[in-house]
Design a protein around this motif. Structure first.
Motif, PDB file in Angstrom:
ATOM      1  N   SER A   1       0.830  -1.208   0.000  1.00 41.11           N
ATOM      2  CA  SER A   1       0.000   0.000   0.000  1.00 41.11           C
ATOM      3  C   SER A   1       0.863   1.256   0.000  1.00 41.11           C
ATOM      4  O   SER A   1       0.582   2.233  -0.720  1.00 41.11           O
ATOM      5  N   TRP A   2       1.942   1.237   0.805  1.00 42.31           N
ATOM      6  CA  TRP A   2       2.837   2.392   0.862  1.00 42.31           C
ATOM      7  C   TRP A   2       3.497   2.640  -0.497  1.00 42.31           C
ATOM      8  O   TRP A   2       3.573   3.778  -0.970  1.00 42.31           O
TER       9      TRP A   2
ATOM     10  N   ARG B   1       0.997   4.175  -2.933  1.00 39.42           N
ATOM     11  CA  ARG B   1       0.722   5.583  -2.617  1.00 39.42           C
ATOM     12  C   ARG B   1       1.891   6.485  -2.986  1.00 39.42           C
ATOM     13  O   ARG B   1       1.708   7.631  -3.404  1.00 39.42           O
TER      14      ARG B   1
END
Length: 259
Positions: free
Chosen positions: A248-249, A252
């Motif tokens: 997810s990081w 993003r």
């Protein structure tokens, strides 16, 4: 080589421990089979670990057939046993035969498991065995009776211990090829194991059974809560959460996918 019930009986005589774990889908079943597990149990615990129910009771026969068929497709070696869900076999012998027959015909598993050692359960095991449907018994703590017994250890008093011994012998005489002993004192499991010619598979029943079973979600550290007798060999909840967080990081931050 595909394993058979005869292998299990022979292993009891040889003192070779029988390894049993649960599976609820193709991927888990394939991994367990590759790792050399002897018995893969499509347990009604999947209602809790895979479907999110609080107990095993809401699990339907159709859901069990769906999951058992997926497990069967992932297995080449292990013997596959499928639980009969709550109220899919208790109403009558006719219902039990129909349910067990559907499980074998529609999923391809080799055997079924049902809970209890009371007279009706004994008759059911006898009738199923007589028509060629292999049955594994299950006594001690029986999760389908959670509202009556709770999750506490069974067989703690001399009377209860004697009842469980009597149930085990009756199940063997009725034709059961093995018996799960759940959450009973170790000394009681040892007595039963010594009395029977068929294998005992323990879960929370001490080290003296012929084999051991765990819910695979507990073993892998996937369960939110674990029974006191379970053991996690890895914490996959933590590993998976970290991996998803890292993915997810990167998304993003524009680091995945790389151009």
């Amino acid at each position: 080589m595909a394993l058979t019930i005869q292998h299990l009986i022979s292993w009891k005589q040889q003192g070779r421990s029988i390894i049993t774990l649960t599976a609820w889908d193709y991927a888990i079943a394939q991994l367990l089979d590759t790792a050399g597990v002897d018995i893969i149990l499509v347990g009604d615990s999947l209602g809790m670990v895979a479907l999110g129910y609080e107990t095993t009771l809401p699990l339907t026969l159709d859901a069990m057939l769906h999951h058992a068929a997926a497990v069967r497709r992932g297995v080449k070696r292990a013997l596959i046993v499928c639980d009969l869900p709550f109220l899919s076999y208790q109403e009558s012998i006719s219902q039990a035969i129909n349910t067990a027959g559907r499980v074998l015909k529609e999923t391809g598993v080799q055997a079924v498991k049902l809970e209890g050692g009371h007279p009706q359960a004994i008759e059911t095991v006898s009738r199923l065995s007589a028509i060629g449907i292999p049955v594994m018994g299950h006594i001690g703590l029986t999760p389908q009776s959670v509202h009556l017994l709770g999750y506490r250890q069974q067989g703690q008093t001399p009377m209860d211990a004697e009842r469980i011994i009597t149930e085990a012998i009756a199940l063997e005489n009725a034709g059961a090829f093995a018996i799960v002993l759940e959450h009973i004192p170790s000394f009681l499991a040892a007595q039963i194991t010594a009395k029977l010619a068929i294998p005992t598979i323990g879960i929370g029943a001490g080290p003296n059974c012929d084999g051991q079973v765990l819910v695979t979600a507990d073993l892998l550290g996937l369960s939110e809560k674990q029974p006191p007798f379970a053991k996690s060999y890895v914490n996959l909840r933590h590993i998976i959460t970290e991996a998803v967080g890292e993915f997810s990081w990167e998304v993003r931050e524009g680091k995945f996918p790389q151009s």
